[in-house]
Design an enzyme around this catalytic site. Structure first.
Site, mmCIF file in Angstrom:
data_model
loop_
_atom_site.group_PDB
_atom_site.id
_atom_site.type_symbol
_atom_site.label_atom_id
_atom_site.label_comp_id
_atom_site.label_asym_id
_atom_site.label_seq_id
_atom_site.Cartn_x
_atom_site.Cartn_y
_atom_site.Cartn_z
ATOM 1 N N GLU A 147 0.948 -1.173 -0.061
ATOM 2 C CA GLU A 147 0.036 -0.129 -0.036
ATOM 3 C C GLU A 147 0.875 1.071 0.041
ATOM 4 O O GLU A 147 1.807 1.262 0.692
ATOM 5 C CB GLU A 147 -0.941 -0.138 1.268
ATOM 6 C CG GLU A 147 -1.766 1.341 1.385
ATOM 7 C CD GLU A 147 -2.800 1.226 2.581
ATOM 8 O OE1 GLU A 147 -3.112 0.165 2.817
ATOM 9 O OE2 GLU A 147 -2.949 2.211 3.049
ATOM 10 N N GLU A 152 -2.912 11.424 2.706
ATOM 11 C CA GLU A 152 -4.061 11.280 3.831
ATOM 12 C C GLU A 152 -4.160 12.520 4.702
ATOM 13 O O GLU A 152 -3.218 12.953 4.811
ATOM 14 C CB GLU A 152 -3.848 10.016 4.658
ATOM 15 C CG GLU A 152 -3.975 8.732 4.013
ATOM 16 C CD GLU A 152 -3.645 7.476 4.849
ATOM 17 O OE1 GLU A 152 -4.519 6.834 5.399
ATOM 18 O OE2 GLU A 152 -2.326 7.229 5.179
#
Length: 281
Positions: A147, A152
């Protein structure tokens, strides 16, 4: 970064090994490197382009408090942007609804530059993200698939975070960082990653903010990024990462009352102006 459980997701209609191109490549040069743009979505239409994206609804991870839907109230394209909107609206037992799109099985890319121009809402506990997963998630699982978190945000106006997750470095991964755009995240910013077999580099508005080498990753576990990865834009609400930062447990896990009131009074939207992929030539 706060510890968070696996992002393991449901059924992926993957076409393994696909590297996508849309139309003729557009050559561009930046900072002395020659790059060729091989794909983009400029979001100039009036709906999500099904040749590029799946609107995903079957994802319930990280103690997040939203149900993803296919409703245009949560996922829409208009005015030149993709809009993912969170609403205080009960669905499937969750107090919020929101949106998530993925390029799995449609547009997957090995090494290169992936970038997007994004504007974020501000509200503690909101969790919009721009990230990638390995196309072998169906067989390798998470975190074995790898990932790559390009951007974010957990609702604070002055910082975003980046991270890698893989075998031996997942959840509360040691490979992470927080960075401050020059202006609030509610302004438009360009978030970018450049990956190769030797390192991964993160940029905000063209400025390099972090480099992680393969050797650094392999001190923790196997390098999981020499494969096609697909792109995800999602707008989660609450969950383990926001709660780990803001400490909120009520009225919803990771969502303080002020943010619940904010979303109730005015649904909050993550907007994406464009996303582009380039490779070195």
């Amino acid at each position: 970064m706060a510890s968070r459980p696996s992002r393991t997701v449901g059924a992926w209609a993957l076409v393994l090994g696909l590297t996508a191109c849309a139309g003729a490549p557009v050559a561009e040069k930046r900072a002395g490197d020659e790059w060729v743009q091989i794909w983009s979505d400029e979001f100039d239409g009036d709906k999500v382009d099904a040749s590029n994206w799946i609107i995903q609804t079957d994802v319930h991870v990280n103690d997040e408090q939203q149900q993803y839907t296919t409703s245009p109230d949560n996922v829409s394209v208009g005015g030149g942007t993709l809009k993912l909107t969170a609403r205080l609206q009960t669905a499937n037992g969750y107090p919020f609804t929101s949106g998530r799109v993925e390029s799995a099985g449609k547009r997957e890319f090995s090494h290169g530059r992936v970038e997007a121009r994004i504007k974020l809402p501000v509200g503690i506990g909101l969790w919009p993200a721009f990230w990638m997963l390995g196309s072998d998630i169906r067989t390798a699982g998470w975190p074995g698939c790898g990932e790559l978190d390009i951007m974010e945000n957990v609702g604070y106006g002055d910082w975003i975070s980046v991270a890698l997750h893989g075998p031996g470095y997942s959840g509360n991964t040691p490979i992470n960082g927080r960075f401050n755009p020059r202006t609030p995240v509610s302004d438009w910013h360009e978030y970018r990653v450049e990956s190769s077999a030797s390192d991964i580099r993160w940029y905000i508005d063209g400025a390099l903010v972090k480099t992680t080498t393969r050797a650094e990753v392999e001190r923790h576990g196997a390098w999981a990024f020499d494969k096609p990865l697909f792109i995800i834009f999602n707008f989660a609400v609450g969950g383990s990462y926001p709660s780990g930062v803001n400490g909120a447990k009520e009225p919803y896990f990771g969502v303080p009352q002020a943010t619940a009131d904010l979303v109730r009074d005015a649904p909050q939207t993550m907007e994406v102006d464009w996303v582009r992929v380039s490779q070195r030539r």
